[in-house]
Design a protein around this motif. Structure first.
Motif, PDB file in Angstrom:
ATOM      1  N   THR A 123       0.809  -1.221   0.000  1.00  0.00           N
ATOM      2  CA  THR A 123       0.000   0.000   0.000  1.00  0.00           C
ATOM      3  C   THR A 123       0.839   1.266   0.000  1.00  0.00           C
ATOM      4  OG1 THR A 123      -0.149  -0.068   2.419  1.00  0.00           O
ATOM      5  CG2 THR A 123      -1.905  -1.144   1.173  1.00  0.00           C
ATOM      6  N   LEU A 124       2.160   1.145  -0.070  1.00  0.00           N
ATOM      7  CA  LEU A 124       3.073   2.289  -0.035  1.00  0.00           C
ATOM      8  C   LEU A 124       2.792   3.151   1.204  1.00  0.00           C
ATOM      9  CD1 LEU A 124       5.357   3.238  -1.986  1.00  0.00           C
ATOM     10  CD2 LEU A 124       3.784   4.951  -2.813  1.00  0.00           C
ATOM     11  N   THR A 125       2.888   2.531   2.374  1.00  0.00           N
ATOM     12  CA  THR A 125       2.594   3.206   3.635  1.00  0.00           C
ATOM     13  C   THR A 125       3.616   4.301   3.910  1.00  0.00           C
ATOM     14  OG1 THR A 125       1.694   1.123   4.478  1.00  0.00           O
ATOM     15  CG2 THR A 125       2.174   2.864   6.089  1.00  0.00           C
ATOM     16  N   PRO A 126       3.160   5.540   4.160  1.00  0.00           N
ATOM     17  CA  PRO A 126       4.116   6.634   4.406  1.00  0.00           C
ATOM     18  C   PRO A 126       4.758   6.552   5.782  1.00  0.00           C
ATOM     19  CG  PRO A 126       1.862   7.423   4.590  1.00  0.00           C
ATOM     20  CD  PRO A 126       1.768   6.009   4.122  1.00  0.00           C
ATOM     21  N   ILE A 127       5.982   7.024   5.881  1.00  0.00           N
ATOM     22  CA  ILE A 127       6.702   7.163   7.147  1.00  0.00           C
ATOM     23  C   ILE A 127       6.823   8.661   7.401  1.00  0.00           C
ATOM     24  CG2 ILE A 127       8.849   6.703   8.388  1.00  0.00           C
ATOM     25  CD1 ILE A 127       9.298   4.327   6.534  1.00  0.00           C
ATOM     26  N   GLU A 128       6.137   9.155   8.408  1.00  0.00           N
ATOM     27  CA  GLU A 128       6.067  10.597   8.643  1.00  0.00           C
ATOM     28  C   GLU A 128       7.052  11.080   9.688  1.00  0.00           C
ATOM     29  OE1 GLU A 128       2.016  11.366   9.538  1.00  0.00           O
ATOM     30  OE2 GLU A 128       1.292  10.894   7.508  1.00  0.00           O
ATOM     31  N   SER A 129       7.537  10.200  10.522  1.00  0.00           N
ATOM     32  CA  SER A 129       8.519  10.596  11.543  1.00  0.00           C
ATOM     33  C   SER A 129       9.399   9.406  11.865  1.00  0.00           C
ATOM     34  CB  SER A 129       7.813  11.097  12.809  1.00  0.00           C
ATOM     35  OG  SER A 129       7.104  10.030  13.436  1.00  0.00           O
ATOM     36  N   ILE A 130      10.482   9.668  12.566  1.00  0.00           N
ATOM     37  CA  ILE A 130      11.431   8.605  12.898  1.00  0.00           C
ATOM     38  C   ILE A 130      10.804   7.584  13.836  1.00  0.00           C
ATOM     39  CG2 ILE A 130      12.459   9.645  14.965  1.00  0.00           C
ATOM     40  CD1 ILE A 130      14.347   8.002  12.014  1.00  0.00           C
ATOM     41  N   GLU A 131       9.750   8.014  14.555  1.00  0.00           N
ATOM     42  CA  GLU A 131       9.060   7.073  15.460  1.00  0.00           C
ATOM     43  C   GLU A 131       8.227   6.062  14.672  1.00  0.00           C
ATOM     44  OE1 GLU A 131       9.080  10.349  15.931  1.00  0.00           O
ATOM     45  OE2 GLU A 131      10.403  10.433  17.694  1.00  0.00           O
ATOM     46  N   ASP A 132       8.005   6.325  13.390  1.00  0.00           N
ATOM     47  CA  ASP A 132       7.195   5.414  12.577  1.00  0.00           C
ATOM     48  C   ASP A 132       7.991   4.233  12.039  1.00  0.00           C
ATOM     49  OD1 ASP A 132       5.050   7.029  12.971  1.00  0.00           O
ATOM     50  OD2 ASP A 132       5.166   8.029  11.022  1.00  0.00           O
ATOM     51  N   LEU A 133       9.252   4.124  12.405  1.00  0.00           N
ATOM     52  CA  LEU A 133      10.079   3.040  11.882  1.00  0.00           C
ATOM     53  C   LEU A 133       9.788   1.741  12.614  1.00  0.00           C
ATOM     54  CD1 LEU A 133      13.501   4.853  11.340  1.00  0.00           C
ATOM     55  CD2 LEU A 133      11.714   4.348   9.668  1.00  0.00           C
ATOM     56  N   LEU A 134       8.513   1.390  12.654  1.00  0.00           N
ATOM     57  CA  LEU A 134       8.050   0.123  13.212  1.00  0.00           C
ATOM     58  C   LEU A 134       7.443  -0.664  12.060  1.00  0.00           C
ATOM     59  CD1 LEU A 134       6.315   1.478  16.438  1.00  0.00           C
ATOM     60  CD2 LEU A 134       8.621   0.543  16.239  1.00  0.00           C
ATOM     61  N   PHE A 135       7.814  -1.901  11.956  1.00  0.00           N
ATOM     62  CA  PHE A 135       7.462  -2.639  10.744  1.00  0.00           C
ATOM     63  C   PHE A 135       6.830  -3.992  11.033  1.00  0.00           C
ATOM     64  CE2 PHE A 135      11.750  -3.441  12.112  1.00  0.00           C
ATOM     65  CZ  PHE A 135      11.835  -4.806  12.124  1.00  0.00           C
ATOM     66  N   GLU A 136       6.374  -4.212  12.267  1.00  0.00           N
ATOM     67  CA  GLU A 136       5.882  -5.547  12.623  1.00  0.00           C
ATOM     68  C   GLU A 136       4.748  -5.996  11.707  1.00  0.00           C
ATOM     69  OE1 GLU A 136       6.501  -3.182  14.699  1.00  0.00           O
ATOM     70  OE2 GLU A 136       7.894  -3.931  16.205  1.00  0.00           O
ATOM     71  N   TYR A 137       3.933  -5.054  11.240  1.00  0.00           N
ATOM     72  CA  TYR A 137       2.758  -5.425  10.451  1.00  0.00           C
ATOM     73  C   TYR A 137       3.014  -5.246   8.956  1.00  0.00           C
ATOM     74  CZ  TYR A 137       2.212  -0.359  10.419  1.00  0.00           C
ATOM     75  OH  TYR A 137       2.419   0.984  10.283  1.00  0.00           O
TER      76      TYR A 137
END
Length: 390
Positions: A123-137
């Motif tokens: 789905t080309l999920t956006p990363i908006e901040s460094i805290e979003d660097l979670l990828f479990e899902y």
């Protein structure tokens, strides 16, 4: 100012046509008879030669018409009238803790600059901040992410693991040539894998990830037994030349490793399907090889080739790598894990086929102006030519 079809400038040689016509008419002259002409002395009744001054305007208009027509056909392009959109940098990140940790600084810099950062998922999920660097899902789906890239993107940075097991032998289609940032793959030594061909022959996956004979004295561990019914194949809608090379590849696998592939006549009996069309109904217990198809699939039991599998078109056939590709796909489909190896920068770059749109596509942007000038010159030329009777 640029020309998209500069070879058509040879048409400017046509300028000589109206010029030569005017010279010829001027050299020949024109007899102008009038009533009292016979009363004139002989020296005063000679024919007038040369180009009259009023004809020069018609000549220039005709030459100008030819120049405008050549420029119109040559696709005149002026960059300042067709400004390229501002730079738009996109970053695609593989959902991997190793990658995000290794390139955390680069990704943080990109976010601070306002550049677009996405996960390379479906789905080309956006990363908006460094805290979003979670990828479990998240699940890696590189081709789907490339397909959803914004059309205005001018630069593409890919952050990927240089693991062959992660990407297999897949090729990817991208509209932009990517800049690759490869992580250090954590490759561990796998357990030995052995393959038994119906109890008649036992093979082992060696350190290079290739099948080899089981060394003397070594016992088979994790043995996987292949029954002969797994080796049935069907050549569905393939050309005669493809049939020849596919059968030759299967024979080569049999000669080297002992996999006795047998051609079947019914789809239900075959495990390997060679076709030129994508299957309408894909069955999970069959492995499909589709040639002459530019689609990209993430399905483990579907392998597509962009060209026909013959010597004229396929590089795999020309280099003799077709047996290797077929065997690798068959073993992976059968549950034999491919030995993981690191891929170099050049190996990864060769996986990307760059095509499609051009982010700085040039289009002739003066066509309407030149067409208007051409019509204006034509009207003026006709007016003055009629006035002068030429």
């Amino acid at each position: 100012m640029q020309l998209l079809q500069p070879i058509l400038l040879w048409g400017l040689l046509g300028i000589s046509i109206p010029f030569l016509i005017h010279l010829w008419r001027g050299r020949k002259g024109k007899v102008m008879s009038w009533a009292a002409m016979h009363w004139l002395p002989t020296q005063e009744s000679s024919v007038a030669k040369g180009i009259r001054l009023e004809n020069i305007l018609v000549l220039l208009l005709r030459i100008l018409m030819l120049v405008i027509l050549v420029l119109l056909l040559s696709k005149l392009f002026v960059p300042k009238h067709n400004k390229v959109s501002e730079e738009r940098i996109v970053h695609l990140v593989q959902p991997s803790g190793q990658i995000t940790e290794e390139y955390k600084f680069e990704l943080q810099q990109a976010l601070e600059k306002g550049e677009e950062v996405y996960w390379a998922d479906e789905t080309l999920t956006p990363i908006e901040s460094i805290e979003d660097l979670l990828f479990e899902y998240m699940t890696l789906n590189l081709q789907a992410a490339l397909n959803k890239l914004p059309s205005e993107a001018t630069d593409l940075n890919l952050y990927l693991s240089n693991s062959e097991n992660t990407f297999g032998s897949s090729f990817f289609l991208s509209n932009i040539k990517p800049n690759l940032y490869l992580g250090s793959a954590d490759i561990t030594t796998p357990k030995p894998q052995t393959v038994s061909l119906g109890g008649e022959k036992t093979l082992v996956v060696n350190e290079q990830g290739l099948l080899d004979s089981l060394p003397k004295g070594q016992q088979a561990e994790g043995e996987r037994v292949f029954e002969k019914e797994r080796f049935g194949y069907l050549l569905n809608e393939v050309s005669s030349s493809e049939r020849t090379f596919i059968q030759a590849a299967l024979d080569a696998i049999n000669d080297v490793y002992g996999f006795e592939f047998e051609e079947m006549q019914q789809l239900e009996e075959a495990k390997l399907i060679f076709d030129s069309k994508l299957p309408a109904e894909r069955k999970s217990d069959k492995l499909y090889f589709v040639s002459d198809n530019y689609s990209y699939s993430e399905q483990s039991n579907l392998l597509t080739f962009p060209d026909q599998l013959d010597f004229e078109e396929s590089e795999l056939v020309q280099t003799g790598k077709l047996p290797e590709v077929i065997l690798e796909a068959f073993l992976s489909f059968s549950g034999i894990e491919q030995q993981d190896v690191k891929l170099s920068q050049s190996q990864f770059e060769s996986r990307f086929i760059v095509g499609g749109r051009n982010t700085q596509e040039k289009k002739a942007n003066l066509d309407l102006l030149l067409l208007g000038l051409l019509l204006l010159c034509f009207a003026a030329e006709r007016y003055f030519a009629n006035q002068q009777g030429i």
